[in-house]
Scaffold this active site. Structure first.
Site, PDB file in Angstrom:
ATOM      1  N   HIS A 167       1.020  -1.672   0.064  1.00  0.00           N
ATOM      2  CA  HIS A 167      -0.054   0.464  -0.464  1.00  0.00           C
ATOM      3  C   HIS A 167       0.924   0.994   0.026  1.00  0.00           C
ATOM      4  O   HIS A 167       0.502   1.840   0.414  1.00  0.00           O
ATOM      5  CB  HIS A 167      -0.736   0.337   1.370  1.00  0.00           C
ATOM      6  CG  HIS A 167      -2.111  -0.161   1.479  1.00  0.00           C
ATOM      7  ND1 HIS A 167      -2.942  -0.777   0.377  1.00  0.00           N
ATOM      8  CD2 HIS A 167      -2.876  -1.706   1.610  1.00  0.00           C
ATOM      9  CE1 HIS A 167      -4.269  -1.345   0.524  1.00  0.00           C
ATOM     10  NE2 HIS A 167      -3.351  -2.020   1.217  1.00  0.00           N
ATOM     11  N   LYS A 191      -9.089  14.004   4.213  1.00  0.00           N
ATOM     12  CA  LYS A 191      -7.436  12.301   4.589  1.00  0.00           C
ATOM     13  C   LYS A 191      -7.260  11.893   6.295  1.00  0.00           C
ATOM     14  O   LYS A 191      -6.884  12.854   6.504  1.00  0.00           O
ATOM     15  CB  LYS A 191      -7.453  11.955   2.893  1.00  0.00           C
ATOM     16  CG  LYS A 191      -6.436  12.896   2.319  1.00  0.00           C
ATOM     17  CD  LYS A 191      -5.613  13.571   1.364  1.00  0.00           C
ATOM     18  CE  LYS A 191      -6.027  13.033   0.106  1.00  0.00           C
ATOM     19  NZ  LYS A 191      -6.573  12.509  -1.209  1.00  0.00           N
ATOM     20  N   ARG A 192      -6.142  10.918   5.812  1.00  0.00           N
ATOM     21  CA  ARG A 192      -5.568  11.135   6.487  1.00  0.00           C
ATOM     22  C   ARG A 192      -4.466  12.643   6.580  1.00  0.00           C
ATOM     23  O   ARG A 192      -3.678  12.733   5.427  1.00  0.00           O
ATOM     24  CB  ARG A 192      -4.930   9.892   6.635  1.00  0.00           C
ATOM     25  CG  ARG A 192      -3.874   9.650   8.220  1.00  0.00           C
ATOM     26  CD  ARG A 192      -3.137   8.067   7.700  1.00  0.00           C
ATOM     27  NE  ARG A 192      -2.701   7.332   6.716  1.00  0.00           N
ATOM     28  CZ  ARG A 192      -1.675   7.212   6.227  1.00  0.00           C
ATOM     29  NH1 ARG A 192      -0.508   8.192   6.746  1.00  0.00           N
ATOM     30  NH2 ARG A 192      -1.290   6.898   5.056  1.00  0.00           N
ATOM     31  N   LYS A 205       0.610  14.138   1.175  1.00  0.00           N
ATOM     32  CA  LYS A 205      -1.067  14.446   1.102  1.00  0.00           C
ATOM     33  C   LYS A 205      -1.170  16.122   0.398  1.00  0.00           C
ATOM     34  O   LYS A 205      -1.928  16.655  -0.195  1.00  0.00           O
ATOM     35  CB  LYS A 205      -2.082  13.831   2.049  1.00  0.00           C
ATOM     36  CG  LYS A 205      -2.273  12.270   1.761  1.00  0.00           C
ATOM     37  CD  LYS A 205      -2.697  11.678   2.584  1.00  0.00           C
ATOM     38  CE  LYS A 205      -2.617  10.873   2.765  1.00  0.00           C
ATOM     39  NZ  LYS A 205      -3.539   9.154   1.566  1.00  0.00           N
ATOM     40  N   THR A 217      -8.601   6.106  -1.759  1.00  0.00           N
ATOM     41  CA  THR A 217      -9.953   5.974  -2.447  1.00  0.00           C
ATOM     42  C   THR A 217     -10.608   6.619  -2.203  1.00  0.00           C
ATOM     43  O   THR A 217     -12.323   7.055  -2.545  1.00  0.00           O
ATOM     44  CB  THR A 217     -10.352   4.425  -1.338  1.00  0.00           C
ATOM     45  OG1 THR A 217     -10.105   4.773  -0.735  1.00  0.00           O
ATOM     46  CG2 THR A 217      -9.741   2.857  -1.672  1.00  0.00           C
ATOM     47  N   LYS A 236     -14.774   7.865  -4.183  1.00  0.00           N
ATOM     48  CA  LYS A 236     -16.009   8.560  -3.147  1.00  0.00           C
ATOM     49  C   LYS A 236     -16.507   9.753  -3.184  1.00  0.00           C
ATOM     50  O   LYS A 236     -17.885   9.862  -3.455  1.00  0.00           O
ATOM     51  CB  LYS A 236     -15.718   7.787  -1.840  1.00  0.00           C
ATOM     52  CG  LYS A 236     -16.017   6.528  -0.900  1.00  0.00           C
ATOM     53  CD  LYS A 236     -14.776   7.217   0.121  1.00  0.00           C
ATOM     54  CE  LYS A 236     -13.659   5.049   0.441  1.00  0.00           C
ATOM     55  NZ  LYS A 236     -13.576   5.432   2.018  1.00  0.00           N
TER      56      LYS A 236
END
Length: 827
Positions: A362, A554-555, A560, A662, A666
Site C-alpha cells: 500500500h 483524508k489522513r 498528501k 479511495t 467516493k
C-alpha cells in the site's frame, strides 16, 4: 445452480414487537421511558436476531460445500456504523424506517446513537471494510481478521486550533452486533527462550520456555451481503490474561507482579498504532501484530483440520491476504505451526506457506515499509525470529545463485534484497519472498513498485507481481450516504447499479438533459445544506451552500499536501484583501484529517488550517467570499455527508507518492470533480471520465522521480523570484496567523525552505506545484460559473465511476489470486 435471490421478507410487525421486548428486558422500561441510546441498542438487537438466522445458514453452507476461504489479515478495519449498513444490505432500510415511525421513533436519530467502530485510521482500514462488504455481496467465503481495539486510533478534539488525542470509548455501551466466541480462544506467547531437544526420530523439537502469554479471545461481527442471505464474519481478537490475578504475588506484597498479566493483555488491545517514536511504542506495535496474526493463523489451521486430514493441502482451501506489511509475521507463524505443531519438514512447510500467503503493498515510500530492530524482534518472538533467519539464509543462497559473485553485483543485490540486513528485519521483503502474489493498488503505483522501489524483486520474480486497483462499496457511499442521489439514479436507470456498478454508465445520456441537470444540482444543493447545518452545529461557522464546496478529507501527511491547500487559501485571502474589487466566486474550503500522534509537522498543519480559519472567517471586510472549516474527528459517518456535499475533490498528493487513494472514488461517485495531480488512482479516474471532466495540475510522477534522482530542485529560486509566494511564506513566520508566537509555524517554513540543506527542502514539491495549483483553482472557478457545463461534468463523473467499485476489485482478486468458489445457499 442459482444463488438465492434475496433474504426472507422482512416482518415489520415482528420487528416492532422485538424492539419493544428488547427495551423491556434489557432496560426494564417502556419505549417512552427509554433513552435514545437504549432505543438504538434495542433496535440493533432486533436486527441482529434477523441477521443471525442468515449467519447460521451461511455457516451451514460453508460446512456442506467446503469452499476455499480467504482470510483478510489487517491491522485496521474502518467499518463505520453498522446499523444503517446492515439495514441497507438486508434490503430492509425503508421497512425499518416505517416501522420505527409507527412507534414514534426517528431512524436517523437512532443511527446517530451508534459510535463509529474505532478499528481503523484511514484508507487502508476503509478499503478492508469495503472488501468485506463486497466479498459477502458477491457470495465468497471470507473472514476479516483484526484486533478489537478498546479505544482505536483516538478521538480527535480541536482545542485552540490544535489536535488533541483523547480516548475513543466506542465500546462504552457495548457493541450489540458482536458475538464473543470463547470456544475459539488461543494462547499467544511472547519472549522467553527456545530450548532445542531431539525426538525419538532424531528430529529437532523447539520449545518456547519462560515466556509471557495472553489469551486471544475472538469477537465475531456479521458482514451482511446485499440481498443474498450471505453473512460473512469479521473476527476481531481481544486479549485477556491467562490468570487475571495472581493472589500469591499479591499476598507477598508484589502488587506489580500480581497484575502484570492483566496489564500485558490490556496494553495489547488498548489503541491502534501506538506512538512508535519511542522504543516502548515499537515493542507494543510488534506485540499487537503478532498477537492477532498468531491467533488468526492458529484458528485458520485448526478450522481446516477439523474437516481435513492433511495439513500439507492447506493452500487448496485457505489463502491469507496480508493487507500491507503489518500482518507479514503470518509467514513465519504459519511455518512455526506447520513444523512445530504438525511435524512438517522445512521444505513441506515452505511449500504450503508460499502457496497460502499473498501480499498487498500500500505504499511507494520506503520509510513506510516496516522494519524491526533485530534485538527487539528476536527478544519478543524468539522462535519466529529463528524461522525468519532461516528464510533469509536460504533466500541469500538463491540471490547468490541468480547473481553469481563473478557478476560483481551479488553483494549489492544482497544489501538491497535481504530480509535481515544492517540490524533490521525487513517485513516487506519477507512478504515478497514468501508470498505467491504481490499486488499494488493502482496501475501507476504497481508500475512504480516494479520499476523503482521493488525493482530488484520484480527483476528476480516478475511472475508474482500484479495490480489490483482499489475500489469502494457503492452501497455505503451512495445508497446509504446519499439517499437523495441514490433514489434519483434508481429512478432513471433502475437499481442494478447497487450490485453491478458498471450499469451506472447508463446515466451518461442524462448529462445532456437540462431537466436532469437541474434535478442533479438541486440534490447537490440539498446535500450542501445538510452539511452546512452540521458545520454550524459543530464549528459555529456559517457557510453558504451556494458557495463552491472545495473539500480535502483524508489522513494528514506531508505527501498528501494539505499544506499546499492552506497556503493557497492564504494566497487567495491576500488577493481578496489587496484587490477587493476583483471578481471572486465564494469558496468554502473544507478540511478533515487526523494526524498521527507523534507527527509534529502534520499536527502543526492542523493548527495552521485552524489559525487561517480564525482570521479569514472573522474578517467582515471580505463579505464571506472565503470560508475555511476544519471538521473535527473525521470518520466514516461524517464522511458520508461530506462526500455527498462536495463540489471539488482535492486529490493533490505529490505525483508518485499516493499508492491509490479511495476518497477520490467516493467523491467521484457523488458527483464531485477531481482537482488533482496525475497520481495513484487519479490517473485511472481521468481515463474513465475524460480530462475535460477533471482539473489536473502539477508535476508528473516521472518529473518528480527525475528531480529526486538528480537533486536539482532548489525551492529558494521560487521564493526569490515569486513575490506572491514569498509573501505567503513570510506570513508563516511574521505573526500574521500567530500574533502571540511569530515562530509557531517556523518548522513548516523550514520544511519548505531549508537553507542549510536544500536536499531536504520542500521534498514534496509544494512550491514547485504552487503556481500550477493556483491556475487550476482559477479553472475550477471559471468552470463552476458555467452551470450547464459543471452540472454535465458532475453527472458524467457519477456515470463513469463504475470501474471503482470494490466489487470489481474483489472479483479480480478472486480470478487472479484467490480462486474462490461462490457459496450457494439452499432455498
Amino acid at each position: 445452480m442459482k444463488k438465492k435471490a434475496a433474504i426472507a421478507r422482512f416482518d415489520k410487525e415482528l420487528f416492532k414487537r422485538s424492539v419493544l421486548y428488547n427495551v423491556k428486558t434489557l432496560y426494564r422500561k417502556t419505549l417512552e421511558e427509554a433513552t435514545e441510546q437504549q432505543i438504538f441498542q434495542a433496535v440493533s438487537y432486533a436486527i441482529k436476531d434477523v441477521i443471525v438466522d442468515s449467519w447460521m445458514d451461511t455457516q451451514k453452507a460453508f460446512e456442506e460445500e467446503d469452499p476455499k476461504m480467504v482470510y483478510y489479515m489487517s491491522m485496521e478495519f474502518l467499518m463505520g456504523r453498522a446499523l444503517g449498513n446492515n439495514l441497507i444490505n438486508l434490503k430492509a432500510y425503508k421497512d425499518v424506517e416505517e416501522a420505527l415511525d409507527e412507534l414514534g421513533v426517528d431512524l436517523n436519530v437512532v443511527e446517530d446513537q451508534e459510535p463509529d467502530a474505532a478499528l481503523g485510521n484511514g484508507g487502508l482500514g476503509r478499503l478492508a471494510a469495503c472488501f468485506l462488504d463486497s466479498l459477502a455481496t458477491l457470495g465468497y467465503a471470507a473472514y476479516g481478521c483484526g484486533i478489537r481495539y478498546r479505544y482505536g486510533m483516538f478521538k480527535q478534539q480541536i482545542r485552540d486550533g490544535y489536535q488533541i488525542e483523547v480516548p475513543d470509548h466506542w465500546l462504552e455501551n457495548g457493541n450489540p452486533f458482536e458475538l464473543r466466541r470463547p470456544e475459539y480462544t488461543k494462547e499467544v506467547k511472547f519472549g522467553g527462550y527456545i530450548r532445542v531437544s531431539m525426538d525419538e526420530n532424531g528430529r529437532s523439537v523447539f520449545t518456547q520456555e519462560n515466556y509471557q502469554s495472553v489469551k486471544a479471545v475472538p469477537y465475531d461481527i456479521p458482514i451482511v451481503g446485499y440481498g443474498n442471505g450471505i453473512v460473512n464474519t469479521l473476527r476481531i481478537w481481544d486479549a485477556e490474561p491467562i490468570e487475571c490475578f495472581q493472589l500469591d504475588s499479591f499476598d507477598k506484597g508484589d502488587y506489580q507482579k500480581a497484575v502484570e498479566q492483566e496489564n500485558l493483555a490490556r496494553n495489547i488491545v488498548e489503541v491502534l498504532y501506538p506512538n512508535d517514536n519511542h522504543y516502548a511504542g515499537k515493542e507494543l506495535r510488534l506485540k499487537q501484530q503478532y498477537f492477532f496474526i498468531s491467533a488468526s493463523v492458529q484458528e485458520a489451521v485448526a478450522k481446516y483440520m477439523r474437516k481435513h486430514d492433511d495439513v500439507r493441502k492447506l493452500y487448496e482451501k485457505v489463502t491469507f491476504q496480508l493487507n500491507d506489511t503489518h500482518p507479514t509475521v503470518a509467514v513465519a507463524e504459519l511455518m512455526r505451526i506447520l513444523m512445530d505443531e504438525y511435524g512438517l519438514t522445512w521444505d513441506e512447510a515452505w511449500e504450503v506457506t508460499t502457496k497460502t500467503c499473498a501480499y498487498t503493498n500500500h505504499t511507494i515510500m520506503a520509510e513506510a515499509l516496516e522494519k524491526w530492530p533485530i534485538e527487539l524482534f528476536s527478544r519478543l518472538l524468539p522462535r519466529v525470529y529463528q524461522i525468519v533467519e532461516e528464510i533469509n539464509r536460504r533466500f541469500i543462497i538463491e540471490i547468490e545463485s541468480r547473481y553469481p559473485y563473478s557478476t560483481g553485483i551479488t553483494q549489492e543485490k544482497i544489501k538491497k534484497m535481504a530480509i535481515i540486513y544492517d540490524g533490521q528485519v525487513k517485513m516487506a521483503h519477507l512478504a515478497i519472498v514468501a508470498g505467491f502474489s504481490v499486488n499494488g493498488v493502482a496501475r501507476l503505483h504497481t508500475e512504480i513498485l516494479k520499476n523503482q522501489e521493488l525493482k530488484d524483486f520484480y527483476e528476480m520474480m516478475p511472475e508474482k507481481f500484479n495490480n489490483k486497483t482499489n475500489g469502494i462499496t457503492q452501497r455505503r457511499f451512495l445508497l446509504h450516504g446519499n439517499p437523495l442521489l441514490a433514489d434519483w439514479v434508481t429512478a432513471h436507470i433502475g437499481d442494478d447499479w447497487i450490485t453491478d456498478l458498471s450499469h451506472i454508465n447508463r446515466l451518461k445520456v442524462y448529462a445532456d438533459d437540462e431537466k436532469c441537470r437541474q434535478e442533479f444540482m438541486n440534490i447537490k444543493y440539498q446535500n450542501k445544506v445538510r452539511l452546512a447545518k452540521y458545520i454550524l452545529e459543530h464549528n459555529g461557522v456559517t457557510v453558504d451552500p451556494r458557495s463552491i464546496f472545495d473539500v480535502q478529507v483524508k489522513r494528514l501527511h506531508e505527501y498528501k499536501r494539505q499544506l499546499l491547500n492552506i497556503l493557497h487559501v492564504m494566497y487567495l485571502y491576500n488577493q481578496i484583501k489587496e484587490h477587493p474589487e476583483m471578481e471572486f466566486y465564494p469558496r468554502t474550503f473544507i478540511f478533515g484529517a487526523k494526524a498521527a500522534a507523534g507527527y509534529r509537522n502534520a499536527k502543526l498543519t492542523i493548527k495552521l488550517i485552524n489559525a487561517v480559519a480564525d482570521v479569514v472567517n472573522n474578517d467582515a471586510s471580505i463579505n464571506g467570499k472565503l470560508k475555511v472549516v476544519f471538521i473535527e474527528n473525521y470518520r466514516v459517518s461524517n464522511a458520508e455527508w461530506i462526500f455527498a456535499a462536495a463540489d471539488v475533490s482535492e486529490q493533490i498528493s505529490t505525483a508518485s507518492k499516493e499508492a491509490s487513494g479511495t476518497g477520490n472514488m467516493k467523491f467521484m461517485l457523488n458527483g464531485a470533480l477531481t482537482l488533482g495531480t496525475m497520481d495513484g488512482a487519479n490517473v485511472e479516474i481521468v481515463e474513465e471520465v475524460g480530462e475535460e471532466n477533471a482539473i489536473i495540475f502539477g508535476l508528473s510522477s516521472d518529473e518528480v522521480i527525475a528531480y529526486e534522482k538528480n537533486k536539482n530542485y532548489n525551492p529558494m529560486d521560487i521564493f526569490n523570484n515569486d513575490p506572491e509566494i514569498r509573501q505567503v511564506l513570510m506570513q508563516l513566520v511574521n505573526g500574521t496567523y500567530a500574533p502571540q508566537d511569530a515562530e509557531l509555524f517556523r518548522p513548516l517554513y523550514n520544511s519548505l525552505l531549508n537553507t542549510k540543506d536544500t536536499s531536504v527542502a520542500d521534498r514534496y514539491f509544494i512550491l514547485k506545484d504552487f503556481r500550477s495549483y493556483a491556475d487550476a483553482q482559477k479553472r475550477v472557478e471559471a468552470f463552476y460559473k458555467d452551470e450547464t457545463a459543471w452540472a454535465r461534468s458532475a453527472i458524467l463523473n457519477v456515470a463513469c465511476s463504475g470501474k471503482f467499485t470494490s466489487d470489481r476489485t474483489i472479483q479480480e482478486y478472486v480470478d487472479d489470486i484467490w480462486h474462490l468458489d461462490k457459496v450457494v445457499l439452499k432455498k
